[in-house]
Design a protein around this motif. Sequence first.
Motif, mmCIF file in Angstrom:
data_model
loop_
_atom_site.group_PDB
_atom_site.id
_atom_site.type_symbol
_atom_site.label_atom_id
_atom_site.label_comp_id
_atom_site.label_asym_id
_atom_site.label_seq_id
_atom_site.Cartn_x
_atom_site.Cartn_y
_atom_site.Cartn_z
ATOM 1 N N ILE A 1 -4.345 -6.871 5.961
ATOM 2 C CA ILE A 1 -4.774 -8.223 6.291
ATOM 3 C C ILE A 1 -6.223 -8.102 6.661
ATOM 4 N N ARG A 2 -6.906 -7.327 6.919
ATOM 5 C CA ARG A 2 -8.001 -7.641 7.263
ATOM 6 C C ARG A 2 -9.214 -6.468 6.682
ATOM 7 N N HIS A 3 -8.165 -5.378 6.086
ATOM 8 C CA HIS A 3 -9.418 -4.898 5.097
ATOM 9 C C HIS A 3 -7.793 -4.940 3.477
ATOM 10 N N PRO A 4 -7.785 -5.782 3.046
ATOM 11 C CA PRO A 4 -7.123 -5.637 2.191
ATOM 12 C C PRO A 4 -8.004 -4.660 0.776
ATOM 13 N N GLU A 5 -9.579 -4.651 -0.044
ATOM 14 C CA GLU A 5 -9.688 -3.621 -0.047
ATOM 15 C C GLU A 5 -9.646 -1.993 0.130
ATOM 16 N N ILE A 6 -8.685 -1.411 1.252
ATOM 17 C CA ILE A 6 -8.248 -0.714 1.505
ATOM 18 C C ILE A 6 -6.755 -0.460 0.781
ATOM 19 N N VAL A 7 -6.105 -1.012 0.983
ATOM 20 C CA VAL A 7 -4.656 -0.806 1.028
ATOM 21 C C VAL A 7 -4.480 -1.267 -0.553
ATOM 22 N N ASP A 8 -3.187 -0.408 -1.477
ATOM 23 C CA ASP A 8 -3.173 -0.473 -2.627
ATOM 24 C C ASP A 8 -1.939 -1.323 -2.817
ATOM 25 N N ARG A 9 -1.000 -0.410 -2.382
ATOM 26 C CA ARG A 9 0.820 -1.226 -2.080
ATOM 27 C C ARG A 9 0.693 -0.623 -0.556
#
Length: 297
Positions: free
Chosen positions: A117-125
Motif C-alpha cells: 500500500i505504502r511503497h507500491p514501487e517496492i512490491v513486484d508481486r
Amino acid sequence: MATDGPWTHDQILVNGVRLHYVEAGEKDAPLVVLLHGFPEFWYSWRAQIPALADAGFRVVAPDMRGYNESEKPHGVSSYRSEELVGDVAGLVRELGEEQAHVVGHDWGGIVAWQTAIRHPEIVDRLAVLNAPHPGAYRRELQRNTDQLRRSWYALFFQLPWLPERLLGARNCAVLADLPDSATNPEAFTETDVRRYREAASQPGALRSALNYYRAAFRENLRTELRALVGGERPDQSVRAPTLLLWGEQDPALCVELTEELAKWVPDVRVERLPDASHWVQNDAPDRVNEALVEFLR
C-alpha cells in the motif's frame, strides 16, 4: 540460533535496526522476501525457502524487528507500521534490489499488505497467507460479531506486562500447544516447538512481539478519530498482483475476510485451503509451495 538447512545466515542494518536473516538461492535471481508472523521467526518458512530457491528465486527470510536474533528496540512506537514497512523497504534496497516479491504470513502478512500500500514501487508481486487486508478487517469487525469475538486476544495484548508474564511462563510453555492448533499432525515436530520456544524466550522478544499489537491498536484508534473528524481515510489500494492463501480452519480469522476484496485489490486471486489452519504453510507445505512458485513466476 543454529538451524541446519540449505540456507546461510547473515545480518544487515536497515532503517536503523539490525536484522538477522537467512538466504538461499542465486544472488542474481529474482528476490523473494518472506515475512513471518507471531509468535514465530524466520524458521516458519523452513519448508518454503528451499522450494523457492530450487524454483529459481533468491530467497531472504528475516527475523522481523524484535524477534529471535534481530534487534529489539524499546518502546511501543518502535513497532508502528511506518517502522515495520520501513524495514522491508530498507531490506530490499540494502540487498541491492529496487523491487521484490513480498510474501507474508500472519503479522508478516499485515506488514506485507502495508508495504504494498505504502511503497507500491517496492512490491513486484504480493502473496499473503492468513492475514487480512486492513480494509476487510475493519469491515468485518464492524459487521461480523463472530470476527469481533475471535479478536479478543488483540485487546488482551493491550494490557501492560500481564500478557508477557503469561506467555513467557515456564520458558514459553504455551508454545508447546502449537501442534494441537494445526490440522496436520506433522506440521510441528518437537524440535520445531523447542526452537520456537527458544526464540520467544530471548530477553525482550515477547515484549517486542506484543508491541506490534499495541502499536497497531493505537494507530487504528488515531485513524478512526481522524476519519470521524475529517471524514477521510487513507488510501488502502494495492496495485501489485496479489495472491491470498487462506487456511479455513483458522480460529482467529473468519473466512469472510477473503471476500469482496476487489475494492482495494483489483488484481487478486484467493485460494482457500479447507483443511488447513492458521499455520497454513506448515499444514500444507506442498500446496503452498506449488501456489507460490506458480504465482511468483
